[in-house]
Design a protein around this motif. Structure first.
Motif, PDB file in Angstrom:
ATOM      1  N   VAL A   1     -70.493   4.005 -33.993  1.00  0.00           N
ATOM      2  CA  VAL A   1     -70.241   3.459 -32.661  1.00  0.00           C
ATOM      3  C   VAL A   1     -71.237   2.328 -32.410  1.00  0.00           C
ATOM      4  O   VAL A   1     -72.452   2.541 -32.433  1.00  0.00           O
ATOM      5  N   GLU A   2     -70.726   1.138 -32.194  1.00  0.00           N
ATOM      6  CA  GLU A   2     -71.563  -0.035 -31.930  1.00  0.00           C
ATOM      7  C   GLU A   2     -71.874  -0.114 -30.429  1.00  0.00           C
ATOM      8  O   GLU A   2     -70.970   0.044 -29.600  1.00  0.00           O
ATOM      9  N   ALA A   3     -73.118  -0.346 -30.102  1.00  0.00           N
ATOM     10  CA  ALA A   3     -73.537  -0.506 -28.703  1.00  0.00           C
ATOM     11  C   ALA A   3     -74.179  -1.877 -28.546  1.00  0.00           C
ATOM     12  O   ALA A   3     -75.118  -2.219 -29.266  1.00  0.00           O
ATOM     13  N   VAL A   4     -73.653  -2.677 -27.621  1.00  0.00           N
ATOM     14  CA  VAL A   4     -74.172  -4.024 -27.370  1.00  0.00           C
ATOM     15  C   VAL A   4     -74.507  -4.150 -25.896  1.00  0.00           C
ATOM     16  O   VAL A   4     -73.675  -3.852 -25.032  1.00  0.00           O
ATOM     17  N   ARG A   5     -75.708  -4.580 -25.636  1.00  0.00           N
ATOM     18  CA  ARG A   5     -76.165  -4.728 -24.263  1.00  0.00           C
ATOM     19  C   ARG A   5     -75.225  -5.627 -23.466  1.00  0.00           C
ATOM     20  O   ARG A   5     -74.807  -6.673 -23.923  1.00  0.00           O
ATOM     21  N   ARG A   6     -74.881  -5.205 -22.274  1.00  0.00           N
ATOM     22  CA  ARG A   6     -73.992  -5.896 -21.314  1.00  0.00           C
ATOM     23  C   ARG A   6     -72.510  -5.878 -21.725  1.00  0.00           C
ATOM     24  O   ARG A   6     -71.664  -6.294 -20.952  1.00  0.00           O
ATOM     25  N   LEU A   7     -72.215  -5.426 -22.927  1.00  0.00           N
ATOM     26  CA  LEU A   7     -70.811  -5.320 -23.348  1.00  0.00           C
ATOM     27  C   LEU A   7     -70.339  -3.865 -23.368  1.00  0.00           C
ATOM     28  O   LEU A   7     -69.222  -3.560 -22.981  1.00  0.00           O
ATOM     29  N   GLY A   8     -71.206  -2.987 -23.860  1.00  0.00           N
ATOM     30  CA  GLY A   8     -70.850  -1.573 -23.889  1.00  0.00           C
ATOM     31  C   GLY A   8     -70.688  -1.042 -25.300  1.00  0.00           C
ATOM     32  O   GLY A   8     -71.440  -1.418 -26.210  1.00  0.00           O
TER      33      GLY A   8
END
Length: 326
Positions: free
Chosen positions: A51-58
């Protein structure tokens, strides 16, 4: 079994595809806190999901593991009912055994039992079915058709068609069906199907369909090596097993709905398109002895029609079929 919250989360990821989902949107959709969302995401990661987590994107799901459990099976599942109630097991004696118990307890139609390994898997006539860990698909499906018991054998042929269509789609190889439900690739068995009944004299209560698919095995024990094969052996590739199960459940549900609405004839025509038995010289070994002759086809009820040398027509309801080499 998994929680409803987890099912909803997997549906959200399925619908999002490659799009990121914000933690806020997930929490609103699931009706839980952002902290609870994070915990669910961490649970998925521990189970092998990437699961990829990117700040401000989710969050975005990039990859899922080749594991046969509810999480993997329901992520991307496109059925209405089949496969949304999953009993996943690491190891069981037999998925059929557990499915029978669940059916007696009232499990809903479309419930599946699936395992990474069977220690006492069985086929027709109580033969052993080789079910090594993490290599194949060992599953049972509970059906509850409103049909009289004498029509239940038609479902065996229906399942054979669904499996054949699935193999053709995922491998681009057209398999053969040997009556009633052996699926062959290059003359070797790649799938076993076992259909069992729970019924009153005039009404089916449940049909338990066991399906064993040899997927990623590279070799087999000596006693069956000349008879069995796998998708990996025949193609030189390995396959993502949850995707095969999803495809199979979708095709099975479509054919089953078609059968309930329009009867057996459309299924019969599809089955005959894959059948290797028709027109062949065969030996049908029944409980009453062997019958030799030419397989003419199947009746509208799914019974094998065989003509012996003297012109007599025999109807075969249950038998082991050997195709004689010309």
């Amino acid at each position: 079994m998994q929680s409803e919250t987890r099912k909803q989360l997997l549906k959200l990821f399925t619908e999002a595809g490659d799009t990121f989902l914000s933690g806020q949107k997930i929490s609103e959709q699931l009706g839980c806190s952002r902290t609870a969302v994070w915990k669910h995401i961490e649970d998925l990661r521990r189970e092998g999901f990437e699961v990829e987590a990117v700040r401000r994107l989710g969050y975005r799901l990039k990859q899922m593991p080749d594991k046969l459990n509810a999480n993997e099976l329901q992520l991307g599942l496109k059925t209405k009912r089949f496969g949304w109630n999953v009993y996943d097991q690491e190891s069981v004696p037999s998925t059929q055994q557990l499915a029978h118990q669940l059916a007696h307890e009232g499990a809903e139609e479309g419930t599946i039992v699936i395992a990474e390994e069977q220690t006492a898997g069985r086929g027709r006539l109580n033969r052993i079915w080789h079910s090594p860990k993490g290599t194949g698909i060992w599953m049972s499906v509970i059906l509850r058709p409103s049909i009289p018991p004498q029509q239940a054998p038609q479902l065996t042929l229906l399942v054979a068609v669904a499996v054949a269509q699935t193999i053709q789609e995922v491998t681009n190889i057209v398999p053969d069906i040997k009556w009633p439900n052996d699926i062959l690739l290059n003359g070797k068995k790649v799938v076993g199907i076992l259909t069992e009944l729970q019924a009153d004299p005039d009404q089916v209560q449940a049909v338990i369909v066991g399906i064993g698919i040899n997927v990623n095995q590279k070799q087999f024990p000596n006693d069956i090596a000349s008879l069995a094969t796998s998708l990996a052996i025949e193609t030189g590739r390995t396959f993502h097993r949850p995707k095969i199960v999803q495809t199979l459940l979708q095709k099975l549900e479509q054919l089953y709905e078609q059968y309930l609405q329009h009867g057996f004839l459309p299924i019969k025509l599809l089955w005959e398109a894959y059948a290797i038995t028709i027109g062949q010289q065969i030996v049908a070994r029944t409980l009453n002895g062997a019958v030799r002759g030419t397989a003419l086809g199947i009746t509208d009820s799914g019974t094998l029609k065989l003509q012996t040398e003297d012109g007599a027509i025999h109807y075969i309801y249950s038998a082991d079929i050997e195709i004689k080499k010309q």
